[in-house]
Design a protein around this motif. Structure first.
Motif, mmCIF file in Angstrom:
data_model
loop_
_atom_site.group_PDB
_atom_site.id
_atom_site.type_symbol
_atom_site.label_atom_id
_atom_site.label_comp_id
_atom_site.label_asym_id
_atom_site.label_seq_id
_atom_site.Cartn_x
_atom_site.Cartn_y
_atom_site.Cartn_z
ATOM 1 N N TYR A 1 6.031 29.136 -0.563
ATOM 2 C CA TYR A 1 5.719 27.720 -0.581
ATOM 3 C C TYR A 1 5.739 27.207 -2.013
ATOM 4 C CZ TYR A 1 4.142 28.385 4.237
ATOM 5 O OH TYR A 1 4.081 28.666 5.563
ATOM 6 N N ARG A 2 6.119 25.939 -2.146
ATOM 7 C CA ARG A 2 6.094 25.281 -3.445
ATOM 8 C C ARG A 2 5.300 23.992 -3.330
ATOM 9 N NH1 ARG A 2 9.943 27.128 -7.134
ATOM 10 N NH2 ARG A 2 8.810 25.803 -8.584
ATOM 11 N N ASP A 3 4.617 23.637 -4.424
ATOM 12 C CA ASP A 3 3.856 22.391 -4.461
ATOM 13 C C ASP A 3 4.791 21.221 -4.745
ATOM 14 O OD1 ASP A 3 1.375 23.594 -4.003
ATOM 15 O OD2 ASP A 3 1.166 24.114 -6.114
ATOM 16 N N ARG B 1 0.824 -1.194 0.000
ATOM 17 C CA ARG B 1 0.000 0.000 0.000
ATOM 18 C C ARG B 1 0.862 1.250 0.000
ATOM 19 N NH1 ARG B 1 -5.186 1.186 3.978
ATOM 20 N NH2 ARG B 1 -6.024 2.940 2.789
ATOM 21 N N SER B 2 0.370 2.248 -0.711
ATOM 22 C CA SER B 2 1.031 3.554 -0.723
ATOM 23 C C SER B 2 -0.044 4.623 -0.835
ATOM 24 C CB SER B 2 2.034 3.669 -1.879
ATOM 25 O OG SER B 2 1.352 3.632 -3.123
ATOM 26 N N PHE B 3 0.331 5.829 -0.519
ATOM 27 C CA PHE B 3 -0.556 6.983 -0.656
ATOM 28 C C PHE B 3 0.160 8.025 -1.507
ATOM 29 C CE2 PHE B 3 -1.709 4.995 3.336
ATOM 30 C CZ PHE B 3 -3.089 4.940 3.261
ATOM 31 N N GLU B 4 -0.573 8.648 -2.388
ATOM 32 C CA GLU B 4 -0.008 9.713 -3.209
ATOM 33 C C GLU B 4 -0.939 10.910 -3.173
ATOM 34 O OE1 GLU B 4 1.056 8.502 -7.116
ATOM 35 O OE2 GLU B 4 2.210 6.774 -6.435
ATOM 36 N N GLY B 5 -0.388 12.059 -2.950
ATOM 37 C CA GLY B 5 -1.161 13.290 -2.894
ATOM 38 C C GLY B 5 -0.251 14.481 -3.091
ATOM 39 N N TYR B 6 -0.807 15.665 -2.932
ATOM 40 C CA TYR B 6 -0.038 16.883 -3.142
ATOM 41 C C TYR B 6 -0.050 17.722 -1.871
ATOM 42 C CZ TYR B 6 0.477 15.991 -8.088
ATOM 43 O OH TYR B 6 0.832 15.439 -9.284
ATOM 44 N N GLY B 7 1.061 18.328 -1.583
ATOM 45 C CA GLY B 7 1.186 19.220 -0.440
ATOM 46 C C GLY B 7 2.176 20.318 -0.758
ATOM 47 N N LYS B 8 2.580 21.034 0.264
ATOM 48 C CA LYS B 8 3.486 22.165 0.082
ATOM 49 C C LYS B 8 4.693 22.033 1.001
ATOM 50 C CE LYS B 8 -0.231 25.385 -1.161
ATOM 51 N NZ LYS B 8 0.200 25.546 -2.558
ATOM 52 N N TYR B 9 5.777 22.612 0.566
ATOM 53 C CA TYR B 9 6.948 22.722 1.419
ATOM 54 C C TYR B 9 7.486 24.137 1.310
ATOM 55 C CZ TYR B 9 9.921 22.387 -2.748
ATOM 56 O OH TYR B 9 10.515 22.609 -3.964
ATOM 57 N N GLN B 10 8.230 24.550 2.312
ATOM 58 C CA GLN B 10 8.682 25.934 2.397
ATOM 59 C C GLN B 10 10.007 26.123 1.681
ATOM 60 O OE1 GLN B 10 8.732 27.370 6.407
ATOM 61 N NE2 GLN B 10 6.599 26.812 6.829
ATOM 62 N N GLU B 11 10.069 27.232 0.939
ATOM 63 C CA GLU B 11 11.318 27.696 0.357
ATOM 64 C C GLU B 11 11.584 29.114 0.860
ATOM 65 O OE1 GLU B 11 11.160 27.345 -3.888
ATOM 66 O OE2 GLU B 11 11.938 25.285 -3.841
ATOM 67 N N ARG B 12 12.652 29.695 0.400
ATOM 68 C CA ARG B 12 13.028 31.023 0.889
ATOM 69 C C ARG B 12 11.972 32.066 0.544
ATOM 70 N NH1 ARG B 12 17.992 32.392 2.434
ATOM 71 N NH2 ARG B 12 17.705 34.464 1.540
ATOM 72 N N ASP B 13 11.364 31.952 -0.638
ATOM 73 C CA ASP B 13 10.418 32.978 -1.079
ATOM 74 C C ASP B 13 8.964 32.545 -0.962
ATOM 75 O OD1 ASP B 13 10.606 31.047 -2.955
ATOM 76 O OD2 ASP B 13 10.707 32.383 -4.695
ATOM 77 N N PRO C 1 10.642 11.995 -14.962
ATOM 78 C CA PRO C 1 10.403 12.896 -16.094
ATOM 79 C C PRO C 1 9.022 13.519 -15.993
ATOM 80 C CG PRO C 1 11.312 10.817 -16.837
ATOM 81 C CD PRO C 1 10.970 10.641 -15.393
ATOM 82 N N PRO C 2 8.856 14.810 -16.320
ATOM 83 C CA PRO C 2 7.546 15.442 -16.248
ATOM 84 C C PRO C 2 6.500 14.705 -17.068
ATOM 85 C CG PRO C 2 9.261 17.076 -16.573
ATOM 86 C CD PRO C 2 9.914 15.746 -16.720
ATOM 87 N N ALA C 3 6.908 14.121 -18.215
ATOM 88 C CA ALA C 3 5.945 13.422 -19.061
ATOM 89 C C ALA C 3 5.449 12.137 -18.424
ATOM 90 C CB ALA C 3 6.563 13.099 -20.420
ATOM 91 N N ALA C 4 6.090 11.707 -17.348
ATOM 92 C CA ALA C 4 5.644 10.486 -16.692
ATOM 93 C C ALA C 4 4.390 10.679 -15.873
ATOM 94 C CB ALA C 4 6.750 9.949 -15.782
ATOM 95 N N GLY C 5 3.867 11.904 -15.836
ATOM 96 C CA GLY C 5 2.611 12.149 -15.152
ATOM 97 C C GLY C 5 2.772 12.588 -13.709
ATOM 98 N N TYR C 6 3.991 12.787 -13.226
ATOM 99 C CA TYR C 6 4.210 13.196 -11.854
ATOM 100 C C TYR C 6 4.858 14.573 -11.834
ATOM 101 C CZ TYR C 6 3.577 8.269 -10.707
ATOM 102 O OH TYR C 6 3.077 7.010 -10.571
ATOM 103 N N ASP C 7 4.586 15.297 -10.738
ATOM 104 C CA ASP C 7 5.307 16.534 -10.498
ATOM 105 C C ASP C 7 6.753 16.165 -10.184
ATOM 106 O OD1 ASP C 7 6.393 18.891 -9.220
ATOM 107 O OD2 ASP C 7 4.319 19.592 -9.083
ATOM 108 N N VAL C 8 7.691 16.853 -10.790
ATOM 109 C CA VAL C 8 9.094 16.496 -10.597
ATOM 110 C C VAL C 8 9.557 16.788 -9.176
ATOM 111 C CG1 VAL C 8 9.709 16.757 -13.009
ATOM 112 C CG2 VAL C 8 9.796 18.735 -11.519
ATOM 113 N N ARG C 9 8.842 17.650 -8.440
ATOM 114 C CA ARG C 9 9.171 17.875 -7.034
ATOM 115 C C ARG C 9 8.457 16.811 -6.206
ATOM 116 N NH1 ARG C 9 9.270 22.859 -9.416
ATOM 117 N NH2 ARG C 9 11.056 24.153 -8.858
#
Length: 870
Positions: free
Chosen positions: A126-128, A112-124, A192-200
């Motif tokens: 938040y980034r997804d 089992r795994s979970f996949e979702g989107y969240g944010k993390y902090q950068e200097r300027d 790769p971005p074309a693989a359907g995932y956010d690269v971050r």
């Protein structure tokens, strides 16, 4: 067939004999083929098909099951499991592990795994990022990632991140807006971005992170490890339970495509009708560029062809010889260009890197499309030789053998037919503007260009009488161009087409930026620097105020507050009645912030003494007329982090309606005293630097950010810079390429004109003309071609860009009013056309002058004695 073989032999021998002219034609035809082949090959490599994505989607597993949490049945695509064609609207709780094992079959192991989107902090700010919760140490899941440094997470406070996140092993990553601290223990290569995932990507153990992500959806996914293939029948059984399945066995042997109960529409790459239309436009460009070269080469071969005619060669055979030139050179240039294009693409892919060293997938040559490009290149060579072939059949044999110029005039074009074709092109463009169809746009551009090709000889002829008042070199250049309209007109149209492409891309780029500026709605006024955080303690705010006062001496800070309940939970005051027709409030602040007159001036965008007086009297200032009834506004106070569906509290405040001049980021401003007098506590959430008072530079923002965020991880510093136009940087290479093509077309046409008029230059030398005069004549030829083609092309590009802007205006009008949240309708930008007139004038004047200068500098001035036959 014997005549065809003889014509091909003659063409092949002439190609080797006239190497310079043949090389010029090869370059004119081969370069577009090379560029198109390289582009299609690179695109095919960067766009991964479902089988090429297996490395990242499945790893070593046999299948990937996704729980849609919908009551089945659903119907999925066989090769793209995420593409659903039929689905139920009723939801259910996630299925348990035992239910997934029943679907997987006996002997299967599920991870089992979970996949979702969240944010993390950068200097300027938040980034997804995509958050993937699973035990990456499992052999089935490990193969999904390429570990660059460190290891995979083993504890709840550990994460691995993709390399583009930019946090090295051993550092702390603050995840979500709560600033949850996670130690980075591994760095993986981004998918790769074309693989359907956010690269971050952030990889962590199950149950450690996504539960803290508020408002972001995440789904359960199950990797299936089994020795038996997961068949299409098993996939359909899983669909009945609301599951989608990506199966390695189904990808290897997909089901039939159809509309039956067990059929499905699979992934099949197809050729769009727009691609042949684009290719047709490119073929037209090649014909316009190569056509004059064939015409000049034909005049060099006049004596040879005249000898064939004198020995009994028919007009049909002369045409066949010239058309054979187009076939031999077109096919040779196309094949060579395609081979070099694949090689160039291979070099680009090698430089960019294939995964895991880069972002590209396996090198993939679209053989079918390359074959089409080669065929189109060959066709363009044939088409470019048709007009010279017709001219060869009409020559005066005696004049050609004697070396005299053919005194018959060039055809004056077909102005009436050309006007009709151009009008049809305008109609197609008008239809494209109203319907938004790309094929109509391309067809209209192609018809308009063909119409100008037919009209241009007539237009060139009209400038002949104007040459009498020009200086001698320019007068000779203009009269030479008018006398040789069959050579000048296609060259002018070729330059015009290149300039039109340049003009269209420049206007589209500037219009896109202007449209983004008009539509952009940020939480703050552009130029604002905001220090914000809803979970910052009062002690931390006091420290932050001191840091801001020290870093920004004399810079006043605007304070914004929110109310909190008895438990200290922040509340979001919002209007109970907020629906309005054409509302200009987009609620970027989720309701009414609390503050004083300085905050009201900031949000309102102007000074309003009456509104400030109402705020000072304890009345809320509301920008939505529907929210004020009988002098009061009813506000709901839901918790910002609501965990239940309980009815939120309500509060009635005396209110005053104020009309805003422009889009406002909040529904209004409420006084702090209106809540404190009702028993609510308030909490500071924002410190704002008003850009009308002081606009911080990026260096000042960075100097403020470090010390502020060192106080607490729950605060952020952000500068509102307006819309992000970095995506438009992709147009810059096309702008440069279009400018270079315009220059190349101008210089090629000028070189052909100079080569064709070499006899006239020798006559001028015989009459005593100095080298300076001959250079001036060649420069005048370049100025004539570029001076006619560039301005007209820029205007044509402006027209095409206007059609593109009209298409976007129609598209935005079709967005439903309730598409946006909070009842606010995002602004319709309307028809936006931003024309960079400075660039247009600079190109319209500078390019002809540059062409004339270069042509004059490289003109041949050496006198060569020629034999004349009367």
């Amino acid at each position: 067939m014997s005549a065809v073989r003889a014509a091909l032999r003659i063409s092949r021998r002439d190609m080797w004999r006239a190497k310079g002219r043949s090389l010029l034609i090869l370059v004119m035809i081969g370069l577009p083929v090379l560029a198109i082949t390289a582009a299609f090959t690179y695109t095919s490599t960067s766009e991964l098909d479902p089988r090429e994505r297996l490395r990242w989607d499945l790893g070593a597993a046999a299948a990937l099951v996704t729980d849609t949490e919908l009551v089945g049945p659903v119907r999925q695509d066989a090769e793209r499991a995420g593409l659903l064609t039929e689905l139920s609207g009723t939801t259910r709780p996630p299925l348990a592990k035992a239910e997934i094992e029943a679907v997987a079959g006996p002997g299967a192991r599920v991870i089992r795994s979970f996949e979702g989107y969240g944010k993390y902090q950068e200097r300027d700010g938040y980034r997804d990022a995509m958050i993937w919760e699973a035990d990456a140490r499992d052999p089935v899941t490990t193969s999904r990632f390429h570990l660059l440094d460190g290891r995979f997470p083993q504890a709840e406070d550990e994460v691995a991140v993709s390399d583009v996140v930019g946090v090295p092993v051993g550092n702390i990553l603050r995840v979500t807006r709560d600033g949850i601290a996670k130690r980075v223990v591994g760095v993986v290569r981004a998918s790769p971005p074309a693989a359907g995932y956010d690269v971050r990507q952030i990889i962590t153990l199950p149950g450690t992170l996504l539960g803290h992500v508020n408002g972001d959806s995440h789904r359960s996914r199950w990797l299936i490890e089994t020795r038996l293939p997961v068949t299409w029948d098993q996939v359909r059984q899983a669909n009945e339970k609301g599951l989608t399945v990506l199966s390695r066995a189904v990808l290897d042997d997909p089901p039939a495509i159809g509309d039956g109960q067990d059929d499905v529409g699979g992934y099949r790459p197809s050729l769009s009708w727009n691609e042949p239309l684009v290719a047709a436009v490119l073929v037209t460009q090649v014909v316009l560029l190569a056509g004059p070269a064939f015409a000049v080469g034909l005049r060099r071969r006049r004596r040879e062809l005249a000898l064939i005619a004198a020995q009994g060669g028919s007009a049909r055979q002369l045409k066949l010889i010239v058309i054979s030139d187009g076939l031999v050179l077109g096919a040779g240039a196309s094949v060579l260009g395609a081979v070099l294009g694949v090689g160039v693409a291979r070099g680009i892919v090698a430089a960019a890197g294939q995964w895991p060293d880069g972002e590209l997938g396996p090198f993939d040559v679209p053989v079918g499309m390359v074959a089409v490009i080669v065929a189109l290149g060959t066709l363009s060579g044939l088409a470019a030789a048709i007009v010279p072939a017709v001219q060869a059949a009409r020559w005066d044999v005696a004049a050609a053998l004697a070396g005299r110029r053919d005194t018959r005039r060039d055809r004056a074009g077909r102005p009436l037919l050309g006007t009709l074709v151009a009008v049809l092109g305008g109609v197609a463009l008008a239809y494209a503007a109203l319907s938004g169809r790309l094929d109509a746009f391309i067809a209209g551009a192609l018809l308009g260009e063909l119409g100008l090709v037919m009209i241009m000889p007539w237009l060139v002829r009209r400038i002949g009488p104007l040459a009498g008042r020009l200086p001698l070199p320019l007068r000779l250049a203009v009269r030479d161009g008018v006398r040789n309209r069959g050579r000048t007109a296609p060259a002018v149209v070729a330059v015009m087409a290149a300039a039109a492409t340049f003009g269209m891309i420049v206007v589209v780029s500037d219009s896109s930026m202007a449209r983004d500026e008009r539509m952009y709605r940020g939480p703050y006024t552009q130029g604002t620097t905001a220090i914000y955080g809803a979970e910052v303690t009062e002690e931390s705010w006091r420290t932050i105020r001191g840091i801001a006062a020290e870093t920004l001496p004399g810079g006043p800070l605007i304070e914004a507050f929110i109310p909190v309940d008895a438990k200290g939970e922040p509340l979001r005051p919002d209007l109970l009645e907020r629906g309005c027709d054409g509302c200009r409030v987009y609620n970027a602040w989720d309701g009414l912030p609390l503050g004083g007159p300085d905050l009201l001036r900031y949000v309102l965008g102007r000074t309003d003494p009456a509104a400030e007086a109402a705020l000072a009297a304890g009345r809320a200032v509301v920008f939505n007329q529907a929210g004020v009834r009988n002098g009061e506004a009813v506000l709901t106070l839901p918790p910002q982090n609501a965990t239940t569906d309980a009815e939120p509290a309500r509060v009635s405040l005396p209110a005053t309606f104020v009309r805003v001049d422009g889009p406002a980021p909040a529904s209004g401003v409420a006084p702090v005293s209106a809540f404190t007098s009702r028993g609510y506590a308030v909490k500071l959430t924002h410190l704002l630097v008003d850009p009308q008072v002081r606009r911080l530079t990026p260096a000042e923002v960075r100097r403020l950010d470090g010390p502020v965020r060192a106080v607490t991880a729950r605060v952020a510093v952000a500068a509102e810079r307006g819309p992000d136009n970095r995506g438009l940087r992709g147009l810059h290479p096309f702008i440069i390429a279009a400018a270079l093509i315009a220059l190349a077309a101008t210089f090629s046409a000028t070189a052909l004109a100079a080569a064709d008029s070499r006899g006239d230059m020798e006559t001028l030398s015989a009459l005593g003309a100095r080298p300076r005069t001959r250079r001036a004549v060649v420069a005048g030829q370049a100025a004539l071609i570029a001076g006619l083609g560039v301005p007209v092309g820029l205007l044509a590009g402006l027209g095409l860009a206007a059609v593109e802007s009209a298409q976007l205006a129609v598209m935005f009008q079709g967005i439903p009013p309730d598409w946006a949240p909070n009842g606010y309708r995002f602004p319709d930008p309307g028809f936006v056309l931003a024309v960079p007139w400075v660039q247009f004038v600079a190109v319209a004047v500078g390019l002809p002058l540059l062409a004339a200068l270069v042509a004059g500098l490289f003109a041949r001035t050496r006198v060569r004695v020629s034999r004349r036959v009367a």
